[in-house]
Design a protein around this motif. Structure first.
Motif, PDB file in Angstrom:
ATOM      1  N   GLY A  38      15.548 -59.700 -53.318  1.00 33.02           N
ATOM      2  CA  GLY A  38      15.586 -58.489 -52.508  1.00 33.02           C
ATOM      3  C   GLY A  38      14.842 -57.315 -53.113  1.00 33.02           C
ATOM      4  O   GLY A  38      14.652 -56.295 -52.441  1.00 33.02           O
ATOM      5  N   GLN A  39      14.401 -57.447 -54.349  1.00 36.91           N
ATOM      6  CA  GLN A  39      13.676 -56.362 -55.013  1.00 36.91           C
ATOM      7  C   GLN A  39      12.213 -56.379 -54.606  1.00 36.91           C
ATOM      8  O   GLN A  39      11.589 -57.438 -54.495  1.00 36.91           O
ATOM      9  CB  GLN A  39      13.796 -56.498 -56.528  1.00 36.91           C
ATOM     10  CG  GLN A  39      13.189 -55.345 -57.313  1.00 36.91           C
ATOM     11  CD  GLN A  39      13.427 -55.484 -58.818  1.00 36.91           C
ATOM     12  OE1 GLN A  39      14.160 -56.371 -59.267  1.00 36.91           O
ATOM     13  NE2 GLN A  39      12.816 -54.605 -59.594  1.00 36.91           N
ATOM     14  N   THR A  40      11.639 -55.206 -54.351  1.00 37.46           N
ATOM     15  CA  THR A  40      10.243 -55.094 -53.932  1.00 37.46           C
ATOM     16  C   THR A  40       9.339 -54.978 -55.150  1.00 37.46           C
ATOM     17  O   THR A  40       9.589 -54.172 -56.046  1.00 37.46           O
ATOM     18  CB  THR A  40      10.039 -53.881 -53.021  1.00 37.46           C
ATOM     19  OG1 THR A  40      10.827 -54.055 -51.822  1.00 37.46           O
ATOM     20  CG2 THR A  40       8.579 -53.734 -52.616  1.00 37.46           C
ATOM     21  N   LEU A  41       8.288 -55.784 -55.160  1.00 34.03           N
ATOM     22  CA  LEU A  41       7.306 -55.732 -56.249  1.00 34.03           C
ATOM     23  C   LEU A  41       6.318 -54.598 -56.004  1.00 34.03           C
ATOM     24  O   LEU A  41       6.029 -53.812 -56.906  1.00 34.03           O
ATOM     25  CB  LEU A  41       6.576 -57.070 -56.348  1.00 34.03           C
ATOM     26  CG  LEU A  41       5.485 -57.197 -57.408  1.00 34.03           C
ATOM     27  CD1 LEU A  41       6.082 -57.012 -58.805  1.00 34.03           C
ATOM     28  CD2 LEU A  41       4.775 -58.548 -57.303  1.00 34.03           C
ATOM     29  N   PHE A  42       5.788 -54.526 -54.790  1.00 35.75           N
ATOM     30  CA  PHE A  42       4.943 -53.397 -54.409  1.00 35.75           C
ATOM     31  C   PHE A  42       4.955 -53.251 -52.895  1.00 35.75           C
ATOM     32  O   PHE A  42       5.300 -54.186 -52.161  1.00 35.75           O
ATOM     33  CB  PHE A  42       3.502 -53.537 -54.932  1.00 35.75           C
ATOM     34  CG  PHE A  42       2.793 -54.805 -54.548  1.00 35.75           C
ATOM     35  CD1 PHE A  42       2.306 -55.014 -53.254  1.00 35.75           C
ATOM     36  CD2 PHE A  42       2.568 -55.804 -55.485  1.00 35.75           C
ATOM     37  CE1 PHE A  42       1.643 -56.174 -52.903  1.00 35.75           C
ATOM     38  CE2 PHE A  42       1.893 -56.973 -55.150  1.00 35.75           C
ATOM     39  CZ  PHE A  42       1.437 -57.155 -53.858  1.00 35.75           C
ATOM     40  N   PHE A  43       4.600 -52.047 -52.433  1.00 36.41           N
ATOM     41  CA  PHE A  43       4.542 -51.735 -51.009  1.00 36.41           C
ATOM     42  C   PHE A  43       3.089 -51.606 -50.559  1.00 36.41           C
ATOM     43  O   PHE A  43       2.198 -51.310 -51.364  1.00 36.41           O
ATOM     44  CB  PHE A  43       5.268 -50.422 -50.707  1.00 36.41           C
ATOM     45  CG  PHE A  43       6.759 -50.481 -50.840  1.00 36.41           C
ATOM     46  CD1 PHE A  43       7.534 -51.051 -49.832  1.00 36.41           C
ATOM     47  CD2 PHE A  43       7.386 -49.972 -51.972  1.00 36.41           C
ATOM     48  CE1 PHE A  43       8.910 -51.107 -49.942  1.00 36.41           C
ATOM     49  CE2 PHE A  43       8.763 -50.022 -52.092  1.00 36.41           C
ATOM     50  CZ  PHE A  43       9.531 -50.592 -51.077  1.00 36.41           C
ATOM     51  N   LYS A  44       2.877 -51.828 -49.279  1.00 38.03           N
ATOM     52  CA  LYS A  44       1.574 -51.557 -48.681  1.00 38.03           C
ATOM     53  C   LYS A  44       1.220 -50.096 -48.933  1.00 38.03           C
ATOM     54  O   LYS A  44       2.016 -49.197 -48.700  1.00 38.03           O
ATOM     55  CB  LYS A  44       1.638 -51.832 -47.168  1.00 38.03           C
ATOM     56  CG  LYS A  44       0.330 -51.619 -46.434  1.00 38.03           C
ATOM     57  CD  LYS A  44       0.490 -51.976 -44.966  1.00 38.03           C
ATOM     58  CE  LYS A  44      -0.796 -51.790 -44.193  1.00 38.03           C
ATOM     59  NZ  LYS A  44      -0.641 -52.153 -42.752  1.00 38.03           N
ATOM     60  N   GLY A  45       0.024 -49.856 -49.437  1.00 35.96           N
ATOM     61  CA  GLY A  45      -0.398 -48.497 -49.757  1.00 35.96           C
ATOM     62  C   GLY A  45      -0.265 -48.144 -51.226  1.00 35.96           C
ATOM     63  O   GLY A  45      -0.812 -47.120 -51.660  1.00 35.96           O
ATOM     64  N   ILE A  59       8.218 -65.158 -53.481  1.00 35.96           N
ATOM     65  CA  ILE A  59       7.795 -63.813 -53.094  1.00 35.96           C
ATOM     66  C   ILE A  59       7.265 -63.859 -51.667  1.00 35.96           C
ATOM     67  O   ILE A  59       6.447 -64.722 -51.330  1.00 35.96           O
ATOM     68  CB  ILE A  59       6.690 -63.279 -54.021  1.00 35.96           C
ATOM     69  CG1 ILE A  59       7.185 -63.165 -55.466  1.00 35.96           C
ATOM     70  CG2 ILE A  59       6.162 -61.940 -53.521  1.00 35.96           C
ATOM     71  CD1 ILE A  59       8.076 -61.997 -55.729  1.00 35.96           C
ATOM     72  N   ARG A  60       7.729 -62.935 -50.824  1.00 37.14           N
ATOM     73  CA  ARG A  60       7.230 -62.857 -49.447  1.00 37.14           C
ATOM     74  C   ARG A  60       6.181 -61.756 -49.351  1.00 37.14           C
ATOM     75  O   ARG A  60       6.430 -60.620 -49.747  1.00 37.14           O
ATOM     76  CB  ARG A  60       8.376 -62.576 -48.479  1.00 37.14           C
ATOM     77  CG  ARG A  60       7.925 -62.556 -47.002  1.00 37.14           C
ATOM     78  CD  ARG A  60       9.118 -62.372 -46.084  1.00 37.14           C
ATOM     79  NE  ARG A  60       9.677 -61.049 -46.199  1.00 37.14           N
ATOM     80  CZ  ARG A  60      10.986 -60.764 -46.069  1.00 37.14           C
ATOM     81  NH1 ARG A  60      11.853 -61.734 -45.856  1.00 37.14           N
ATOM     82  NH2 ARG A  60      11.415 -59.533 -46.172  1.00 37.14           N
ATOM     83  N   ALA A  95      -0.476 -55.030 -48.153  1.00 44.01           N
ATOM     84  CA  ALA A  95       0.761 -55.656 -47.686  1.00 44.01           C
ATOM     85  C   ALA A  95       1.882 -55.359 -48.672  1.00 44.01           C
ATOM     86  O   ALA A  95       1.651 -54.852 -49.775  1.00 44.01           O
ATOM     87  CB  ALA A  95       0.573 -57.171 -47.542  1.00 44.01           C
ATOM     88  N   ASP A  96       3.117 -55.656 -48.236  1.00 46.16           N
ATOM     89  CA  ASP A  96       4.285 -55.550 -49.110  1.00 46.16           C
ATOM     90  C   ASP A  96       4.515 -56.883 -49.813  1.00 46.16           C
ATOM     91  O   ASP A  96       4.193 -57.951 -49.277  1.00 46.16           O
ATOM     92  CB  ASP A  96       5.545 -55.210 -48.305  1.00 46.16           C
ATOM     93  CG  ASP A  96       5.401 -53.946 -47.476  1.00 46.16           C
ATOM     94  OD1 ASP A  96       4.646 -53.052 -47.893  1.00 46.16           O
ATOM     95  OD2 ASP A  96       6.052 -53.860 -46.415  1.00 46.16           O
ATOM     96  N   ALA A  97       5.109 -56.834 -51.000  1.00 47.25           N
ATOM     97  CA  ALA A  97       5.509 -58.047 -51.722  1.00 47.25           C
ATOM     98  C   ALA A  97       6.956 -57.876 -52.180  1.00 47.25           C
ATOM     99  O   ALA A  97       7.257 -56.949 -52.930  1.00 47.25           O
ATOM    100  CB  ALA A  97       4.605 -58.302 -52.914  1.00 47.25           C
ATOM    101  N   MET A  98       7.835 -58.765 -51.692  1.00 50.20           N
ATOM    102  CA  MET A  98       9.255 -58.655 -52.013  1.00 50.20           C
ATOM    103  C   MET A  98       9.797 -59.992 -52.489  1.00 50.20           C
ATOM    104  O   MET A  98       9.420 -61.042 -51.964  1.00 50.20           O
ATOM    105  CB  MET A  98      10.051 -58.203 -50.781  1.00 50.20           C
ATOM    106  CG  MET A  98      11.515 -57.887 -51.085  1.00 50.20           C
ATOM    107  SD  MET A  98      12.488 -57.562 -49.598  1.00 50.20           S
ATOM    108  CE  MET A  98      12.695 -59.228 -48.984  1.00 50.20           C
ATOM    109  N   ALA A  99      10.668 -59.951 -53.477  1.00 44.27           N
ATOM    110  CA  ALA A  99      11.282 -61.169 -54.006  1.00 44.27           C
ATOM    111  C   ALA A  99      12.336 -61.681 -53.031  1.00 44.27           C
ATOM    112  O   ALA A  99      13.266 -60.945 -52.676  1.00 44.27           O
ATOM    113  CB  ALA A  99      11.915 -60.895 -55.367  1.00 44.27           C
TER     114      ALA A  99
END
Length: 226
Positions: A38-45, A59-60, A95-99
């Motif tokens: 549920g933790q985000t690695l990075f966000f779009k932008g 990772i999604r 894009a976003d990358a989330m665990a």
């Protein structure tokens, strides 16, 4: 961790044709990253400042619209490497990358990678050749809908994903870690249309289907369809 990183880099299209000594120098730049589900690695932008590889977990990679609709591009699992464009241009993430689950990753920061490029001309030459190849691939993708049927486009995309976008263990057994819904999004068509053709191909012995994966068993048959 260095041996695991070398193994992943050796299978990735950005590095796999390099000499082992160069890949080892790239692997020496890596740092470990741990994420909880549920933790985000990075966000779009966000700044594109590093490449990542998945040692364990998932990772999604997705993008969200202002209305809240989310488009999932791909799910990265063990052995996958992503964010490689950030090493070259350093522009904002697209894009976003989330665990999805607890993850163990390695990170190679752009600043460290650029320093290595200045000291290692073999790496620079290799990357220039790959950058020149990208427009050729993009041109093909734009032409395909006009000249190929959907089954032919699907077969071509599966072959390309297996050979260039997803690490694989042997030329005779190419595994693609994509769901049918993700393939539909990637090809701008419905999951139902993708499923219609994929369900007939196992009977021919061309592919095997699993949950969130496709195993190519007869690359030549798919190539002939294209």
């Amino acid at each position: 961790m260095s041996e695991d990183v070398i193994g992943l880099l050796t299978t990735h299209t950005l590095f796999r044709d390099l000499d082992c000594s160069v890949i080892e120098r790239v692997a020496d730049l890596s740092r470990g990253v741990q994420l909880s589900g549920g933790q985000t690695l990075f966000f779009k932008g966000d700044d594109g400042d590093a490449l990542y590889g998945v040692l364990s977990g998932h990772i999604r990679i997705s993008s969200s619209e202002p209305d809240g609709k989310e488009v999932i591009f791909i799910t990265m699992g063990q052995g996958d490497v992503f964010g490689e464009i950030a090493l070259l241009d350093g522009r904002l993430r697209t894009a976003d990358a989330m665990a999805i689950s607890d993850c163990s990753l390695f990170q190679i920061r752009r600043t460290d990678f650029r320093d290595l490029m200045e000291r290692e001309p073999r790496l620079t030459t290799h990357l220039l050749e790959l950058v020149c190849e990208r427009p050729r691939v993009t041109s093909e993708m734009l032409e395909d809908p006009a000249f190929l049927t959907l089954p032919a486009r699907l077969a071509k995309r599966l072959i390309r994903l297996a050979q260039y976008e997803t690490p694989y263990s042997s030329p005779d057994s190419l595994e693609i870690k994509f769901s049918q819904a993700e393939l539909g999004q990637l090809m701008s068509t419905s999951r139902e249309s993708i499923n219609k053709h994929l369900q007939s191909w196992p009977k021919e012995g061309w592919i095997d289907l699993g949950r969130g994966r496709i195993m190519i068993k007869d690359t030549q048959a798919l190539a002939e369809l294209v």
